[in-house]
Design a protein around this motif. Sequence first.
Motif, mmCIF file in Angstrom:
data_model
loop_
_atom_site.group_PDB
_atom_site.id
_atom_site.type_symbol
_atom_site.label_atom_id
_atom_site.label_comp_id
_atom_site.label_asym_id
_atom_site.label_seq_id
_atom_site.Cartn_x
_atom_site.Cartn_y
_atom_site.Cartn_z
ATOM 1 N N SER A 17 4.104 59.215 -20.780
ATOM 2 C CA SER A 17 3.637 59.102 -19.649
ATOM 3 C C SER A 17 1.989 58.848 -19.686
ATOM 4 O O SER A 17 1.357 59.286 -20.936
ATOM 5 C CB SER A 17 3.527 59.889 -18.571
ATOM 6 N N ARG A 19 -1.836 58.280 -17.283
ATOM 7 C CA ARG A 19 -2.416 58.297 -16.113
ATOM 8 C C ARG A 19 -3.773 57.323 -16.176
ATOM 9 O O ARG A 19 -4.643 57.788 -16.974
ATOM 10 C CB ARG A 19 -2.803 59.347 -15.245
ATOM 11 N N SER A 21 -7.381 55.637 -14.482
ATOM 12 C CA SER A 21 -8.097 55.905 -13.307
ATOM 13 C C SER A 21 -9.219 54.814 -13.210
ATOM 14 O O SER A 21 -9.268 54.152 -14.288
ATOM 15 C CB SER A 21 -9.101 57.298 -13.540
ATOM 16 N N THR A 68 3.546 55.367 -9.780
ATOM 17 C CA THR A 68 2.786 55.727 -8.688
ATOM 18 C C THR A 68 1.383 55.532 -8.410
ATOM 19 O O THR A 68 0.735 55.697 -9.467
ATOM 20 C CB THR A 68 3.190 57.111 -8.509
ATOM 21 N N TYR A 79 -5.999 55.692 -8.822
ATOM 22 C CA TYR A 79 -5.000 56.195 -9.913
ATOM 23 C C TYR A 79 -3.537 55.376 -10.130
ATOM 24 O O TYR A 79 -3.099 54.967 -9.036
ATOM 25 C CB TYR A 79 -4.601 57.694 -9.780
ATOM 26 N N GLN A 81 -0.350 56.513 -12.305
ATOM 27 C CA GLN A 81 0.451 57.422 -12.613
ATOM 28 C C GLN A 81 1.677 56.505 -13.409
ATOM 29 O O GLN A 81 2.542 56.057 -12.622
ATOM 30 C CB GLN A 81 0.815 58.533 -12.173
ATOM 31 N N ASN A 83 4.987 56.723 -15.707
ATOM 32 C CA ASN A 83 6.093 57.617 -16.216
ATOM 33 C C ASN A 83 6.898 56.662 -17.049
ATOM 34 O O ASN A 83 7.371 55.509 -16.506
ATOM 35 C CB ASN A 83 6.707 58.564 -15.236
#
Length: 115
Positions: A17, A19, A21, A68, A79, A81, A83
């Motif tokens: 994963s 994330r 930004s 997401t 953001y 996300q 996965n």
Amino acid sequence: QVQLVESGGGLVQPGGSLRLSCAASGSIFSINVMGWYRQAPGKQRELVAALNSGGTTNYADSVKGRFTISRDNAKNTVYLQMNSLKPEDTAAYYCKIYVGPRGYWGQGTQVTVSS
């Protein structure tokens, strides 16, 4: 003038994963849509996910259920996300926001999915 600063890219193993930004600053009075695009070598830039001011999201079929998109309006930040990453997710990822009718791009952040 609007500035976008992206962060969070890197190298990750398949199944991992990350994330991303994207923080916006400058002459921001109304952000309508915030989104993420990606471009792999030799391919066209494609929409990954988008989120409008009403909370409606739109995802590419290839990332549904895995990625997401979300936003923090107080921080003017969007953001992504990610996965269950796959090697085919490897690309440069760019955020884009619309302030009124005008779109602004971030500088891009590289995501590499490899074992």
